[in-house]
Design an enzyme around this catalytic site. Structure first.
Site, PDB file in Angstrom:
ATOM      1  N   CYS A   1       4.283   0.463 -13.500  1.00  0.00           N
ATOM      2  CA  CYS A   1       4.289  -0.795 -12.753  1.00  0.00           C
ATOM      3  C   CYS A   1       5.682  -1.305 -12.426  1.00  0.00           C
ATOM      4  CB  CYS A   1       3.493  -1.857 -13.496  1.00  0.00           C
ATOM      5  SG  CYS A   1       4.242  -2.450 -15.030  1.00  0.00           S
TER       6      CYS A   1
ATOM      7  N   ASN B   1       2.758   2.955  -3.436  1.00  0.00           N
ATOM      8  CA  ASN B   1       1.978   3.922  -4.216  1.00  0.00           C
ATOM      9  C   ASN B   1       1.359   4.957  -3.288  1.00  0.00           C
ATOM     10  OD1 ASN B   1      -1.122   3.470  -3.810  1.00  0.00           O
ATOM     11  ND2 ASN B   1      -0.282   1.397  -3.959  1.00  0.00           N
TER      12      ASN B   1
ATOM     13  N   HIS C   1       2.786  -6.646 -17.362  1.00  0.00           N
ATOM     14  CA  HIS C   1       2.587  -6.026 -16.048  1.00  0.00           C
ATOM     15  C   HIS C   1       3.591  -6.649 -15.090  1.00  0.00           C
ATOM     16  CE1 HIS C   1       0.861  -4.006 -12.701  1.00  0.00           C
ATOM     17  NE2 HIS C   1       0.401  -5.104 -12.131  1.00  0.00           N
TER      18      HIS C   1
ATOM     19  N   GLU D   1      -1.612 -24.430 -21.202  1.00  0.00           N
ATOM     20  CA  GLU D   1      -2.779 -24.042 -21.979  1.00  0.00           C
ATOM     21  C   GLU D   1      -3.165 -25.142 -22.960  1.00  0.00           C
ATOM     22  OE1 GLU D   1      -4.620 -21.655 -21.432  1.00  0.00           O
ATOM     23  OE2 GLU D   1      -3.541 -19.929 -20.629  1.00  0.00           O
TER      24      GLU D   1
ATOM     25  N   ASN E   1      -4.880 -15.788 -16.322  1.00  0.00           N
ATOM     26  CA  ASN E   1      -5.628 -16.899 -16.912  1.00  0.00           C
ATOM     27  C   ASN E   1      -7.059 -16.566 -17.303  1.00  0.00           C
ATOM     28  OD1 ASN E   1      -5.230 -19.528 -17.845  1.00  0.00           O
ATOM     29  ND2 ASN E   1      -6.214 -20.450 -16.067  1.00  0.00           N
TER      30      ASN E   1
ATOM     31  N   ASP F   1       1.438  -6.664  -5.223  1.00  0.00           N
ATOM     32  CA  ASP F   1       1.446  -5.698  -6.323  1.00  0.00           C
ATOM     33  C   ASP F   1       1.200  -4.293  -5.787  1.00  0.00           C
ATOM     34  OD1 ASP F   1       1.335  -4.333  -8.672  1.00  0.00           O
ATOM     35  OD2 ASP F   1      -0.124  -5.639  -9.632  1.00  0.00           O
TER      36      ASP F   1
ATOM     37  N   ALA G   1       0.822  -1.218   0.000  1.00  0.00           N
ATOM     38  CA  ALA G   1       0.000   0.000   0.000  1.00  0.00           C
ATOM     39  C   ALA G   1       0.850   1.259   0.000  1.00  0.00           C
ATOM     40  CB  ALA G   1      -0.928  -0.006   1.218  1.00  0.00           C
TER      41      ALA G   1
ATOM     42  N   ASP H   1      -9.151  -7.516 -15.162  1.00  0.00           N
ATOM     43  CA  ASP H   1     -10.556  -7.925 -15.157  1.00  0.00           C
ATOM     44  C   ASP H   1     -11.302  -7.080 -14.139  1.00  0.00           C
ATOM     45  OD1 ASP H   1     -12.960  -9.293 -15.308  1.00  0.00           O
ATOM     46  OD2 ASP H   1     -12.293 -10.913 -13.989  1.00  0.00           O
TER      47      ASP H   1
END
Length: 828
Positions: A277, A229, A335, A449, A400, A360, A226, A306
């Site tokens: 990033c 950023n 990313h 995959e 995915n 992240d 946290a 997403d």
């Protein structure tokens, strides 16, 4: 007043720090790792006999035994403490002590569950007390009982002690290794990292609880995520994903973490402008490594965002090949996030989810009301356990999610033409331990995959109730419009399609073939330029005597005989890249085979044409390496499987793109008509002149080439091909000569030639490297005429021994942040 009992104290910072592997941080301040004893020598003015020696250790302003922030212990042990006391310290008398003479050599042990941070030690004997020492306690990956224990010395050296690393950028077709200087042991880093913990919102709300929770690596890593950023706190970096970086530093210009962290620290915790990033991830790695948490930056190519949490990313195309419809879902070329190594007893008592965890710091979505992400267990992601904390569903979708492609027709209607299960999560990469090779870790995130196992796990993930486990929240629409901070949507961040399998039949039976890009590596050129040795002045030589070189080139001052090579872990030398990219190309694309990855994992391979769509196959083919400063040459190859000649209309667009899927500017558009014979390749040449793309690519990361082919003789006969192009940098190299020693000045050289028929203006050279310069050094360079080669000499005065990486950044009016580096060993 009675005489003092205490005569002297020596906390042996140099010896203790060496034994605790913190001497790189400091040899003056005592910095220890929990779960390991350290030595303090206490000299008394009288023998130690009778009453015990009582020591108190405490941290924070609200120290408490029940919280583990206060511990009282004695020699001999005689403390009657509360049964609820946590994190109890211990002390023992070393055999070399002489209590009868008042010489006490104390071995003090902070337990493996000690909260990290600044601690004070007080000592009391009889009716007198005194301050014994102030020390910093860190996590201990060498201690088997510590939650960050890592049972491999090579990995500990790489993921905790290594100050240099590589962050992978580019795209799935052009994987670009970028050196990054973590600099976790540079000046003030301990103060900086503890300051990050002290100004986090949880500490300001309840300092006693926050101090106590610092025993937990899950908690600490979440706080750091946290705080890197600045979206909703006093964090380190302000993000920006636009073309203007006024009032700050463009993200591509940063080469390491220490400059950013030091700037934040010196400015009273004001955010540093600007980051994206890989900058967020690089800085977070530095903080975690300083704190003792093993970690590494990881790059996911074709990374999904997403936003509506349905494991599906909708991608829209206009029927002329340029996307129009705005969507919160997006697919980034790449990313970068962080993996940290830790135990997860909060997920399973048997250790099922211990190991690498995704963290992240890039502000994408809120997690429990704060812009952070993780830790999310990589094992949980692999197995579709998206109901486990923290933020596992979001990361699972990043690697995915399924892609649904839609064609937006001229009348505004939408037609689904492709459902792609393989596009997202390609070539997940990190640096290999002990070398500069790339390690493909895709297998650790998802099953191969196209296999039944991968689909079974995906369906299992969809079936889980992750509404509670996923801490992410929808962001306020108005808040998301703040371009500086919000990477997910900036008004132009339209989805990228690349590397998808060939089109499947939509509702109308036939439509589109997507170009497929494979996974074969072709090494970029390092552009080393030979020269001579000359000027010995200890300053950069910029405007030296000019000589005419071969092929009409013009040289300035002295030359260079190649780029320094980087060390392997066993002392062998391996070549260092110069800021170019490693092209990963289609098997039919120009180029030669490159080095094989250490672990190829389930990296995608080119999908061969199938008979599912018997009408038309499309592909792009590069005619030469795409290098910035040169015209980009490729061709569209069409193959018709319909008998007879087939008239088609072809619309080709070239767009400048940002790495997170944003369309920055249309570079060129062309249309043509062709008649396609049965079974024969027809090529359409595409040339993108440097004059057409130069200005747009100053603010962009890649080119998107798209072709929409329309067969007017059949209903809905529209076909799409797309490909990403990442430009290789012009050749540049840097080197040092001779043996380097601490405190002894030596000279380095950088060589660059202007590759275009225009004068390069506003030229600057920025040099950096932990252990070489305490702060980056910038030189202003005179304008560089066409076909002129410049050699710049500069002094280096190392202040730390060991393997060091020199990083150089050349910036000018036509080329932004061309980088190169060299690695060498500095002797004592």
């Amino acid at each position: 007043m009675s005489a003092s009992i205490f005569k002297d104290v020596d906390f042996h910072p140099k010896t203790n720090n060496t034994e605790h592997r913190t001497s790189e941080i400091s040899e003056r301040d005592l910095i220890v790792r929990r779960g390991q004893a350290f030595t303090v020598t206490l000299t008394l003015n009288q023998p130690l006999n009778g009453e015990p020696l009582i020591i108190t250790a405490y941290t924070g302003q609200h120290a408490s035994e029940d919280r583990g922030t206060l511990s009282v212990f004695s020699l001999p042990e005689s403390i009657n403490r509360s049964p609820t006391a946590k994190a109890v310290w211990r002390v023992a008398l070393d055999g070399s002590s002489s209590p009868a003479e008042g010489l006490l050599k104390l071995a003090i042990l902070p337990p493996p569950e000690t909260p990290i941070g600044t601690w004070n030690l007080m000592v009391k004997h009889r009716d007198q007390d005194r301050h014994l020492a102030t020390l910093t306690v860190l996590f201990n990956p060498w201690c088997t009982d510590d939650a960050v224990f890592l049972d491999d010395e090579d990995q500990r050296q790489e993921y905790v002690m290594n100050e240099q690393g590589i962050i992978y950028k580019g795209s799935g077709n052009y994987i670009a290794p970028r050196p990054w200087d973590f600099g976790q042991f540079e000046e003030n880093m301990t103060k900086i990292c503890l300051k990050i913990l002290d100004v986090n919102v949880k500490h300001e709300a309840d300092p006693a609880d926050d101090d106590s929770a610092r025993c937990n690596v899950v908690y600490v890593s979440r706080v750091v995520s946290a705080m890197i950023n600045s979206r909703d706190d006093r964090g380190v970096i302000l993000g920006r994903w636009s073309d203007s970086f006024w009032g700050g530093t463009p993200p591509n210009h940063w080469s390491g973490s220490h400059e950013i962290l030091n700037k934040w620290f010196r400015s009273d915790c004001r955010p540093v402008r600007y980051g994206q990033c890989w900058v967020f991830a690089g800085v977070m790695c530095s903080v975690l490594r300083l704190l003792g948490i093993p970690c590494r930056p990881v790059t996911n190519y074709q990374s999904a965002h997403d936003s509506n949490k349905n494991m599906i990313v909708d991608v829209y195309h206009a029927n002329y090949g340029v996307r129009e419809k705005r969507t919160k879902d997006s697919v980034w070329n790449y990313h970068v996030w962080v993996e940290a190594w830790m135990k997860r007893p909060d997920l399973a008592a048997d250790g099922s989810y211990d190991g690498w965890q995704v963290l992240d710091p890039t502000p994408q979505e809120k997690s429990n009301g704060v812009y952070c992400l993780g830790p999310a267990s990589v094992i949980a992601i692999l197995n579709g356990k998206v109901d486990l904390t923290y933020d596992t569903p979001f990361v699972y979708a990043e690697v995915n999610a399924d892609c649904i492609d839609w064609m937006v027709n001229k009348d505004g209607s939408e037609t689904q033409f492709l459902s792609d299960t393989k596009r997202i999560g390609q070539s997940i990469s990190t640096k290999t331990v002990g070398t500069r090779k790339r390690l493909n870790i895709t297998d650790s995130y998802k099953h191969k995959e196209g296999t039944d196992e991968e689909r079974t796990v995906f369906e299992y993930a969809l079936s889980r109730d992750y509404s509670e486990a996923d801490g992410s929240e929808d962001t306020d629409e108005e808040e998301e419009e703040e371009e500086e901070n919000e990477p997910a949507e900036n008004g132009e961040n339209k989805p990228v399609v690349n590397g998808g399998r060939e089109g499947t039949n939509g509702s109308d039976g036939e439509n589109v073939n997507a170009v497929v890009n494979g996974e074969r590596e072709v090494p970029g050129e390092n552009g080393a330029i030979e020269g001579t040795v000359g000027n010995e002045e200890n300053k950069p030589v910029v405007n030296g005597e000019r000589e005419t070189g071969e092929n009409g080139e013009r040289e300035e001052t002295e030359g260079l005989d190649g780029e320094r090579e980087a060390p392997d872990i066993n002392g062998e030398n391996k070549p260092v890249g110069n800021g170019g990219v490693v092209a990963v190309e289609n098997t039919e694309t120009f180029g030669t085979s490159g080095p094989t990855d250490v672990n190829p994992g389930n990296a995608s391979t080119p999908n061969e044409p199938t008979t599912d769509d018997p009408h038309l196959k499309l592909r792009f083919k590069e005619m030469s390496k795409p290098r910035n400063g040169k015209d980009v040459r490729l061709k569209l190859v069409l193959l018709s499987h319909r008998r007879g000649n087939r008239p088609v209309s072809i619309n080709i667009n070239v767009q400048a793109m940002t790495y997170n899927g944003g369309s920055f500017q249309l570079i060129q558009h062309e249309t043509t008509e062709k008649s396609l014979p049965f079974g024969k390749d027809v090529s359409v040449p595409i040339v993108v002149p440097f004059s057409a793309y130069s200005k747009a690519m100053l603010h962009s990361d890649s080119m998107k080439v798209s072709a929409v082919v329309t067969d007017t003789d059949i209903p809905n006969g529209t076909y799409l091909a797309e490909g990403d192009i990442v430009l290789l940098d012009p050749p540049i190299s840097v080197s040092v000569s001779g043996e380097l020693r601490v405190g002894v000045e030596t000279m380095g050289q950088l060589v660059f030639m202007n590759p275009v028929q225009e004068k390069l203006q506003k030229c600057t050279l920025t040099l950096s490297g932990s252990g070489l310069w305490r702060e980056p050094v910038e030189y202003q360079i005179s304008d560089l005429k066409p076909n002129t080669r410049i050699i710049i000499k500069f002094p280096i005065l190392p202040y730390k021994a060991g393997w060091k990486t020199l990083m150089a950044d050349f910036d000018c009016s036509l080329f932004r942040d061309i980088t190169c580096s060299c690695t060498f060993k500095v002797m004592h």
